[in-house]
Design a protein around this motif. Structure first.
Motif, PDB file in Angstrom:
ATOM      1  N   GLU A 479       6.515  47.102  41.962  1.00 18.93           N
ATOM      2  CA  GLU A 479       6.825  48.536  41.954  1.00 18.93           C
ATOM      3  C   GLU A 479       7.421  48.948  40.617  1.00 18.93           C
ATOM      4  O   GLU A 479       7.053  49.986  40.039  1.00 18.93           O
ATOM      5  N   ASN A 480       8.327  48.127  40.098  1.00 15.77           N
ATOM      6  CA  ASN A 480       8.970  48.415  38.815  1.00 15.77           C
ATOM      7  C   ASN A 480       7.939  48.439  37.681  1.00 15.77           C
ATOM      8  O   ASN A 480       7.962  49.318  36.812  1.00 15.77           O
ATOM      9  N   ALA A 481       7.008  47.461  37.697  1.00 18.97           N
ATOM     10  CA  ALA A 481       5.972  47.415  36.659  1.00 18.97           C
ATOM     11  C   ALA A 481       5.083  48.659  36.718  1.00 18.97           C
ATOM     12  O   ALA A 481       4.703  49.218  35.682  1.00 18.97           O
ATOM     13  N   MET A 482       4.756  49.092  37.923  1.00 19.30           N
ATOM     14  CA  MET A 482       3.918  50.293  38.073  1.00 19.30           C
ATOM     15  C   MET A 482       4.642  51.539  37.566  1.00 19.30           C
ATOM     16  O   MET A 482       4.062  52.384  36.875  1.00 19.30           O
ATOM     17  N   LEU A 483       5.942  51.649  37.861  1.00 18.57           N
ATOM     18  CA  LEU A 483       6.708  52.827  37.451  1.00 18.57           C
ATOM     19  C   LEU A 483       6.960  52.841  35.948  1.00 18.57           C
ATOM     20  O   LEU A 483       7.090  53.910  35.344  1.00 18.57           O
ATOM     21  N   GLN A 484       7.032  51.656  35.328  1.00 19.38           N
ATOM     22  CA  GLN A 484       7.240  51.607  33.878  1.00 19.38           C
ATOM     23  C   GLN A 484       6.086  52.285  33.136  1.00 19.38           C
ATOM     24  O   GLN A 484       6.284  52.920  32.099  1.00 19.38           O
ATOM     25  N   ILE A 485       4.879  52.128  33.670  1.00 14.69           N
ATOM     26  CA  ILE A 485       3.712  52.761  33.040  1.00 14.69           C
ATOM     27  C   ILE A 485       3.835  54.271  33.121  1.00 14.69           C
ATOM     28  O   ILE A 485       3.613  54.993  32.141  1.00 14.69           O
ATOM     29  N   SER A 486       4.211  54.770  34.292  1.00 22.86           N
ATOM     30  CA  SER A 486       4.380  56.212  34.460  1.00 22.86           C
ATOM     31  C   SER A 486       5.513  56.743  33.586  1.00 22.86           C
ATOM     32  O   SER A 486       5.411  57.799  32.967  1.00 22.86           O
ATOM     33  N   LYS A 487       6.578  55.963  33.509  1.00 26.05           N
ATOM     34  CA  LYS A 487       7.767  56.369  32.746  1.00 26.05           C
ATOM     35  C   LYS A 487       7.485  56.464  31.258  1.00 26.05           C
ATOM     36  O   LYS A 487       8.024  57.330  30.559  1.00 26.05           O
ATOM     37  N   ASN A 488       6.617  55.588  30.764  1.00 27.24           N
ATOM     38  CA  ASN A 488       6.395  55.500  29.316  1.00 27.24           C
ATOM     39  C   ASN A 488       5.071  56.094  28.852  1.00 27.24           C
ATOM     40  O   ASN A 488       4.494  55.653  27.871  1.00 27.24           O
ATOM     41  N   GLY A 489       4.589  57.085  29.544  1.00 26.38           N
ATOM     42  CA  GLY A 489       3.407  57.800  29.057  1.00 26.38           C
ATOM     43  C   GLY A 489       2.223  57.738  29.984  1.00 26.38           C
ATOM     44  O   GLY A 489       1.465  58.683  30.096  1.00 26.38           O
ATOM     45  N   GLY A 490       2.011  56.598  30.628  1.00 27.45           N
ATOM     46  CA  GLY A 490       0.979  56.511  31.647  1.00 27.45           C
ATOM     47  C   GLY A 490      -0.401  56.173  31.123  1.00 27.45           C
ATOM     48  O   GLY A 490      -0.922  56.805  30.204  1.00 27.45           O
ATOM     49  N   VAL A 491      -0.994  55.144  31.695  1.00 30.28           N
ATOM     50  CA  VAL A 491      -2.400  54.811  31.481  1.00 30.28           C
ATOM     51  C   VAL A 491      -2.984  54.490  32.847  1.00 30.28           C
ATOM     52  O   VAL A 491      -2.269  54.138  33.784  1.00 30.28           O
ATOM     53  N   SER A 492      -4.260  54.614  32.967  1.00 28.80           N
ATOM     54  CA  SER A 492      -4.901  54.326  34.245  1.00 28.80           C
ATOM     55  C   SER A 492      -4.856  52.823  34.539  1.00 28.80           C
ATOM     56  O   SER A 492      -5.095  52.000  33.666  1.00 28.80           O
ATOM     57  N   LEU A 493      -4.522  52.486  35.775  1.00 28.95           N
ATOM     58  CA  LEU A 493      -4.521  51.091  36.205  1.00 28.95           C
ATOM     59  C   LEU A 493      -5.726  50.781  37.083  1.00 28.95           C
ATOM     60  O   LEU A 493      -5.802  49.692  37.666  1.00 28.95           O
ATOM     61  N   LYS A 494      -6.650  51.708  37.172  1.00 27.69           N
ATOM     62  CA  LYS A 494      -7.844  51.477  37.979  1.00 27.69           C
ATOM     63  C   LYS A 494      -8.590  50.251  37.446  1.00 27.69           C
ATOM     64  O   LYS A 494      -8.801  50.105  36.241  1.00 27.69           O
ATOM     65  N   ASN A 495      -8.931  49.345  38.353  1.00 25.02           N
ATOM     66  CA  ASN A 495      -9.578  48.064  38.018  1.00 25.02           C
ATOM     67  C   ASN A 495      -8.660  47.137  37.217  1.00 25.02           C
ATOM     68  O   ASN A 495      -9.132  46.190  36.580  1.00 25.02           O
ATOM     69  N   GLY A 496      -7.361  47.430  37.263  1.00 23.50           N
ATOM     70  CA  GLY A 496      -6.402  46.565  36.590  1.00 23.50           C
ATOM     71  C   GLY A 496      -6.120  45.308  37.408  1.00 23.50           C
ATOM     72  O   GLY A 496      -6.599  45.134  38.526  1.00 23.50           O
ATOM     73  N   ILE A 497      -5.319  44.417  36.817  1.00 30.01           N
ATOM     74  CA  ILE A 497      -4.995  43.129  37.443  1.00 30.01           C
ATOM     75  C   ILE A 497      -3.480  43.001  37.532  1.00 30.01           C
ATOM     76  O   ILE A 497      -2.772  43.229  36.548  1.00 30.01           O
ATOM     77  N   LEU A 498      -2.997  42.645  38.711  1.00 27.10           N
ATOM     78  CA  LEU A 498      -1.571  42.461  38.935  1.00 27.10           C
ATOM     79  C   LEU A 498      -1.247  40.973  39.025  1.00 27.10           C
ATOM     80  O   LEU A 498      -1.887  40.237  39.779  1.00 27.10           O
ATOM     81  N   PHE A 499      -0.265  40.538  38.255  1.00 24.89           N
ATOM     82  CA  PHE A 499       0.244  39.162  38.324  1.00 24.89           C
ATOM     83  C   PHE A 499       1.663  39.231  38.871  1.00 24.89           C
ATOM     84  O   PHE A 499       2.504  39.962  38.335  1.00 24.89           O
ATOM     85  N   THR A 500       1.938  38.485  39.923  1.00 24.13           N
ATOM     86  CA  THR A 500       3.264  38.493  40.507  1.00 24.13           C
ATOM     87  C   THR A 500       3.642  37.094  40.963  1.00 24.13           C
ATOM     88  O   THR A 500       2.795  36.349  41.454  1.00 24.13           O
ATOM     89  N   THR A 501       4.914  36.741  40.771  1.00 27.65           N
ATOM     90  CA  THR A 501       5.345  35.393  41.146  1.00 27.65           C
ATOM     91  C   THR A 501       5.412  35.235  42.665  1.00 27.65           C
ATOM     92  O   THR A 501       5.470  34.121  43.172  1.00 27.65           O
ATOM     93  N   ALA A 502       5.416  36.347  43.408  1.00 30.51           N
ATOM     94  CA  ALA A 502       5.329  36.307  44.874  1.00 30.51           C
ATOM     95  C   ALA A 502       4.353  37.378  45.306  1.00 30.51           C
ATOM     96  O   ALA A 502       4.361  38.491  44.759  1.00 30.51           O
TER      97      ALA A 502
END
Length: 586
Positions: A479-502
């Motif tokens: 959630e924090n990683a997603m909000l950082q994008i919005s907070k800092n200008g925003g780019v589309s994450l469509k077809n993006g890849i999420l890496f998470t330790t859990a």
């Protein structure tokens, strides 16, 4: 210059390494131990399926394979259950009678076990002649004797027969029997004493393994050991702190149940009972209560350095394969991973990390920023080309104080008011009195200088009789990683890849779906229903992929070259174009 001069640089790695293995029942841990202890001729016959066309993934594998073929090191296996048996043979065997009968083994089974023990009097005498098999054993001759006994045919024949007898009557109870012995040894230092807890005894089994390794090293030119398998995270810490050349490998599988059914001849009832039993050892809830002697496989997985995936790779995951073919292919993939990482252990920097490893390493490093006192999680989001767009970790919102940095002493004494909300520090909300009343008598001196933090969510849920994630002060890492994008200008994450330790919880999984993320790589599965509910509802489903690769300290130990590869090649081949061609006038 001869290669031997360069080989001296890698002498420590070529002479000594320890690999610890961990994983859930049926995940393939013993299979990895078998491959590690095989000759390369066996490995050579089980090669991973080739990916076409030739891409960097296969180029990396080809380089690793060529190196392994020339430099393969056969690992000697220390079976964890055999270490337990070593202690059992030093114990008063009369106690075993009660232990077996408590697990409802029939009298005839107990009689067979005692007959087996009576037939091994010479072996038992030799074992008991050794003054101690734990930390007090330092004599080289006794260390060597301990190792020779442990790896002897006589002891291993005894171990196999012991297993065979118990398996013949009740396989699940055989597992419980060893489980109980291990807990008792870690708790009290005695196989059958489950009452007296001694914090010094937590390392009983680990110390014995350490002595066996030392004894083995005395009589062998090279020492390459694999431990099958470690299921207590405190023991993993023990080996990490003692051996720089220790690598912890976790083996995971998304097809555990299918593999178990195949192994146990489709005995659904047994497999289901086994998976229910091992759920407790996986969760390790007793550890959070201070009972460090129990098995906690989940923590072992989290503390691992390298992750093996006992599954077909993502490219072939859609294929519907029969169980037998699935298992055969899984062997191929395991061998491929073994070849890659054992080669890197011997020669760091031989190849570069995969894109998935690079991105997961960033997520793994990010989790250290978390001020959560329950669990640290890191996340990274990339575009389809694995270019990092954002990172995050589970923590409180910007300008709030992380739980790790808040002190109950300050709360009670009304200091550092900015760290606490009005709800926590003001009487009018009716909650401050409960907090202060609970924490005012904390013996701070017992902490030895540590900060006395507290988890608001746990306290609030307990007081109110709730169990709700919404009361956490922190954002989740994804959630924090997603909000950082919005907070800092925003780019589309469509077809993006999420890496998470859990793997993402239900709430973060919904957010990933909304952003149309197409792949989610994870290390440890989250104990919720997001995997089979949120991420499997509708169309255009994201792929949830179990991570395979190295992270943390192993990432640097395996991929940081000892010296410049160019210089190394020049030293071995005695070819230096920059000087040779200039001198020749070319």
């Amino acid at each position: 210059m001869k290669k031997s001069k360069v080989e001296k640089i890698y002498k420590l790695r070529s002479k000594f390494s320890i690999i610890g293995l961990t994983g859930r029942t049926g995940a393939g841990v013993t299979k990895v131990a078998e491959f590690l202890s095989s000759d390369f001729s066996t490995i050579q016959n089980i090669q991973p399926l080739k990916l076409e066309p030739l891409i960097n993934k296969t180029r990396r594998y080809n380089i690793s394979y060529t190196y392994a073929k020339e430099n393969w090191k056969k690992y000697t296996v220390i079976k964890y259950k055999n270490v337990i048996l070593l202690h059992l043979l030093r114990s008063d065997s009369s106690n075993m009678n009660v232990s077996l009968l408590e697990l409802k083994f029939p009298v005839v089974c107990v009689e067979e076990i005692f007959d087996l023990i009576k037939g091994c009097t010479e072996l038992i005498t030799r074992i008991k002649e050794i003054s101690s098999i734990n930390e007090t054993l330092k004599d080289k001759d006794e260390l060597k004797q301990l190792s020779e006994i442990f790896f002897s045919k006589e002891f291993n024949d005894f171990s196999n027969r012991f297993d065979e007898i118990l398996n013949g009557y009740n396989l699940l109870n055989r597992i419980k029997f060893f489980h109980n012995l291990a807990n008792n040894l870690r708790k009290s230092g005695d196989c059958f004493n489950h009452k007296d807890e001694d914090e010094i005894s937590i390392f009983t089994i680990a110390e014995t393994i350490n002595r066996i390794i030392k004894g083995y090293k005395i009589s062998h030119d090279e020492t390459h050991i694999t431990i099958d398998s470690l299921r207590n995270s405190i023991e993993i810490m023990f080996f990490k702190e003692r051996y720089s050349a220790f690598y912890m490998i976790s083996i995971n599988s998304e097809h555990r149940r299918e593999f178990l059914l195949n192994k146990y001849q489709d005995d659904i009832n047994f497999v289901d009972r086994l998976m229910v039993f091992e759920k407790d050892e996986y969760e390790g809830e007793e550890v959070s209560k201070g009972n460090f002697y129990v098995q906690d496989v989940r923590n072992c997985i989290q503390k691992s350095d390298i992750y093996f995936n006992y599954n077909p790779p993502f490219e072939e995951r859609e294929a519907e394969l029969p169980v037998n073919e699935l298992i055969d292919r899984s062997d191929y993939y395991l061998v491929g991973q073994i070849i890659k990482y054992t080669s890197l252990i011997l020669h760091p920097g031989l190849i570069t990390p995969s894109a998935q490893e690079r991105c997961m390493q960033i997520a793994y490093v990010a989790k250290a920023n978390s001020g959560c006192i329950s669990r640290q999680v890191g996340a990274a989001i990339t575009d389809v080309h694995f270019s990092i767009k954002s990172i995050g970790w589970n923590d409180v919102p910007t300008n709030s104080t992380p739980c790790l940095l808040r002190s109950t002493t300050n709360l009670v004494n009304k200091k550092d008011p900015e760290s606490f909300s009005p709800f926590e520090k003001e009487d009018k909300y009716g909650f401050n009195q409960e907090l202060v009343s609970y924490y005012k008598d904390v013996d701070v001196s017992a902490l030895g200088g540590q900060n006395c933090s507290f988890c608001f969510k746990d306290f609030y849920n307990t007081v109110k009789g709730k169990d709700n994630q919404v009361h956490t002060r922190s954002l989740h890492a994804e959630e924090n990683a997603m909000l950082q994008i919005s907070k800092n200008g925003g780019v589309s994450l469509k077809n993006g890849i999420l890496f998470t330790t859990a793997s993402p919880c239900e709430l973060c999984a919904k957010k990933a779906r909304q952003l149309e993320i197409c792949q989610i790589y994870y290390i440890d599965p989250y104990p919720g229903i997001s995997r089979w509910h949120i991420l499997r509802d509708g169309s255009s489903l994201p792929d949830l992929i179990l991570f395979s690769g190295a992270v943390g300290r192993a990432y640097h130990k395996l991929y940081d070259p000892v010296m410049s590869y160019k210089d190394e090649l020049a030293l071995i081949t005695n070819k230096r174009p920059k000087s040779d061609l200039v001198l020749s006038g070319m």
